[in-house]
Design a protein around this motif. Sequence first.
Motif, PDB file in Angstrom:
ATOM      1  N   ASP A  44       0.873  -1.047   0.196  1.00  0.00           N
ATOM      2  CA  ASP A  44       0.588  -0.151  -0.516  1.00  0.00           C
ATOM      3  C   ASP A  44       0.631   1.523  -0.185  1.00  0.00           C
ATOM      4  N   ASN A  45       1.553   1.367  -0.194  1.00  0.00           N
ATOM      5  CA  ASN A  45       3.043   2.026  -0.388  1.00  0.00           C
ATOM      6  C   ASN A  45       3.586   2.690  -1.551  1.00  0.00           C
ATOM      7  N   ALA A  46       2.241   2.854  -2.371  1.00  0.00           N
ATOM      8  CA  ALA A  46       2.410   2.905  -4.137  1.00  0.00           C
ATOM      9  C   ALA A  46       3.281   5.198  -3.874  1.00  0.00           C
ATOM     10  N   ASP A  47       4.678   5.336  -4.655  1.00  0.00           N
ATOM     11  CA  ASP A  47       4.695   6.259  -4.874  1.00  0.00           C
ATOM     12  C   ASP A  47       5.222   6.396  -3.253  1.00  0.00           C
ATOM     13  N   GLY A  48       5.150   6.496  -2.264  1.00  0.00           N
ATOM     14  CA  GLY A  48       5.651   6.625  -0.993  1.00  0.00           C
ATOM     15  C   GLY A  48       4.546   6.885   0.290  1.00  0.00           C
ATOM     16  N   ARG A  49       3.362   7.030  -0.522  1.00  0.00           N
ATOM     17  CA  ARG A  49       2.256   7.387  -0.019  1.00  0.00           C
ATOM     18  C   ARG A  49       1.646   6.678   1.314  1.00  0.00           C
ATOM     19  N   GLY A  50       2.401   5.617   1.784  1.00  0.00           N
ATOM     20  CA  GLY A  50       0.952   4.276   2.382  1.00  0.00           C
ATOM     21  C   GLY A  50       1.190   4.664   3.460  1.00  0.00           C
ATOM     22  N   ARG A  51       0.176   4.284   4.207  1.00  0.00           N
ATOM     23  CA  ARG A  51       0.141   4.604   5.791  1.00  0.00           C
ATOM     24  C   ARG A  51       2.053   4.917   6.393  1.00  0.00           C
ATOM     25  N   PRO A  52       1.382   5.436   6.986  1.00  0.00           N
ATOM     26  CA  PRO A  52       2.931   5.893   8.574  1.00  0.00           C
ATOM     27  C   PRO A  52       2.633   5.208   8.951  1.00  0.00           C
ATOM     28  N   VAL A  53       3.560   4.600   9.592  1.00  0.00           N
ATOM     29  CA  VAL A  53       3.333   3.141  10.849  1.00  0.00           C
ATOM     30  C   VAL A  53       4.926   3.581  11.485  1.00  0.00           C
ATOM     31  N   PHE A  54       5.278   2.683  12.804  1.00  0.00           N
ATOM     32  CA  PHE A  54       5.818   3.219  13.932  1.00  0.00           C
ATOM     33  C   PHE A  54       6.382   1.767  14.553  1.00  0.00           C
TER      34      PHE A  54
END
Length: 214
Positions: free
Chosen positions: A32-42
Amino acid sequence: IDLSVKEWGEVGRIAAVLWKYCFQKTVERRMDNADGRGRPVFLWADECQYFISRHDILFQATARSSRAATAYLTQSISSLVAALGAEQEGRAFVDSLLGNLVTKIFHANGDAKTNEYASGLIGKEIKRFVSASASVSTNSSSWFPSFSRNKGYSEQLDDIIHPPEFSRLMRGGPENGYRVRAVIVQMGRMFGPKNESWMVVEFNQRPDAVPEPP
């Protein structure tokens, strides 16, 4: 992962390390990280010396592109090295891991190696030092002694913050008015009132408490 090492011992540590490794691999493979726009996680690890692994270096090298932030808390750098066993190999691993953690926050610490590391990160600056001397001599032809004074300056490259100063940072509690002081260092960014790569900050342990009257 609520498996306290103090309660579950080695079993709890191994389980937490496995969960962390699975999380890291999943984040690296996320779809889900297309073009570096996925949901941030930690990834948050308190007393991280119990849970670090050699895969952490590989993960941290690409964690930013995976939209993953890592927060590792530990007592000292020596704790990390001791947890890995071999002194030279463990130190090399710790240095590599710390190099990939861009933001570092240092609180009051009594570990000399940690404080030297923090001081080295902040760097050195040219400081002016004053040197002075005085002498008194007697003269056989006079009742009054003669005085001479010399004063000079020298410039030397010196630590901006000396290692022992980190051990004197405020640690909170009633004796410090619940104030905690820390030094934040962030590589590759200039910030703060002095536009440096580091800054001394302070916060209240009880921000919701009503201040006592003077």
